[in-house]
Design a protein around this motif. Structure first.
Motif, PDB file in Angstrom:
ATOM      1  N   SER A 101       0.861  -1.181   0.000  1.00 43.99           N
ATOM      2  CA  SER A 101       0.000   0.000   0.000  1.00 43.99           C
ATOM      3  C   SER A 101       0.895   1.226   0.000  1.00 43.99           C
ATOM      4  O   SER A 101       1.833   1.314   0.804  1.00 43.99           O
ATOM      5  CB  SER A 101      -0.920   0.011   1.223  1.00 43.99           C
ATOM      6  N   THR A 103       1.196   5.725  -1.248  1.00 48.60           N
ATOM      7  CA  THR A 103       0.577   6.968  -1.714  1.00 48.60           C
ATOM      8  C   THR A 103       1.639   7.866  -2.339  1.00 48.60           C
ATOM      9  O   THR A 103       2.843   7.648  -2.177  1.00 48.60           O
ATOM     10  CB  THR A 103      -0.097   7.725  -0.552  1.00 48.60           C
ATOM     11  N   TYR A 131       4.593   6.194  -6.362  1.00 52.70           N
ATOM     12  CA  TYR A 131       3.959   6.196  -5.046  1.00 52.70           C
ATOM     13  C   TYR A 131       5.047   5.902  -4.011  1.00 52.70           C
ATOM     14  O   TYR A 131       5.299   4.745  -3.658  1.00 52.70           O
ATOM     15  CB  TYR A 131       2.864   5.128  -4.986  1.00 52.70           C
ATOM     16  N   ILE A 233      -3.806   6.795  -4.121  1.00 56.37           N
ATOM     17  CA  ILE A 233      -3.393   5.581  -3.420  1.00 56.37           C
ATOM     18  C   ILE A 233      -3.293   4.415  -4.405  1.00 56.37           C
ATOM     19  O   ILE A 233      -4.113   4.294  -5.317  1.00 56.37           O
ATOM     20  CB  ILE A 233      -4.404   5.218  -2.310  1.00 56.37           C
ATOM     21  N   THR A 235      -2.719   0.151  -4.127  1.00 57.03           N
ATOM     22  CA  THR A 235      -2.604  -0.999  -3.232  1.00 57.03           C
ATOM     23  C   THR A 235      -2.755  -2.300  -4.016  1.00 57.03           C
ATOM     24  O   THR A 235      -3.306  -2.317  -5.124  1.00 57.03           O
ATOM     25  CB  THR A 235      -3.675  -0.977  -2.126  1.00 57.03           C
TER      26      THR A 235
END
Length: 245
Positions: A101, A103, A131, A233, A235
């Motif tokens: 995960s 960002t 990210y 985001i 993931t």
């Protein structure tokens, strides 16, 4: 059958309730005589059991104890099988705990001339989104510098991404973000209007991956993501592995 002896026993025990001490002996004998007058019992039974040997005075006790022992042994066996199954699951999954995960780091945004906006993009070519703020990277399959996930193992994976952007009043939301697998587009989200100053969208996909396959999210050429980039985001995680290692 056990039912008839049990019913008879219950009726007999009802008669075998405690009595005053002064007349206990005579009463017990009367109770025994009354119980036995109904017919012979299927096992040795005595009203004294009500007071002195309760565990052994029930005609159905032997069958009940056998049933308890059988049930207990079966439960022990089931518990052993559960422990073995749990150990097998742990052995099979110890190397496939794969999830990530991440960002966008807002600091990668640059100021747009003539506005107070800070944006990632636009570029003259499609660009993978980096990210770089990573909160989870089990299995070490995600590269935060490039924003690329490389499958450490073949299996079925779930991926999701959220694209978020907002601009000043009167400015134009103009972004297109797409999920890529080995360079081919899988899904995308986009915005291209002056009606909204802020918008977000999320895509979720399940993909079959071979070991070494790569998945990433890219911003298409000429488009931009502006302000509060940390709300973007990316993931993913393995749903289950395949037999092909």
């Amino acid at each position: 059958m056990i039912v008839l002896p049990v019913l008879f026993l219950l009726g007999s025990l009802f008669l075998c309730r405690p009595v005053e001490a002064s007349s206990q002996s005579g009463t017990i004998q009367k109770l025994k005589d009354a119980a036995l007058s109904a017919g012979s019992l299927s096992c040795k039974w005595d009203c004294n059991c009500t007071y002195n040997r309760q565990r052994s005075c029930c005609c159905a006790a032997d069958d009940m104890y056998k049933l308890e022992e059988t049930t207990f042994l079966k439960l022990v066996n089931v518990w052993g099988q559960i422990k073995e199954l749990n150990a097998d699951v742990e052995e099979c999954t110890k190397d496939v705990k794969i999830a990530f995960s991440a960002t966008i780091d807002p600091s990668i945004a640059v100021s747009m001339p003539g506005t107070s906006e800070r944006c990632f993009g636009p570029f003259n070519t499609n660009v993978p989104i980096p990210y770089s703020i990573v909160s989870l990277n089990s299995g070490s399959g995600f590269n935060p510098t490039m924003g690329i996930f490389t499958a450490p193992r073949a299996g079925v994976y779930l991926f999701s991404f959220t694209a978020y952007s907002y601009v000043e009043r009167g400015e134009r939301l103009y972004h297109k973000v797409q999920l890529m697998k080995n360079g081919a587009k899988v899904v995308s989200v986009w915005e291209n209007n002056r009606e909204d100053g802020e918008d977000s969208a999320t895509q979720v996909v399940i993909l079959e991956m071979n070991r070494g396959d790569q998945v990433y999210v890219e911003l298409t050429s000429g488009r931009k993501l502006c302000n509060s980039l940390q709300y973007n985001i990316f993931t993913g995680y393995m749903v289950y592995p395949s037999h092909d290692m």
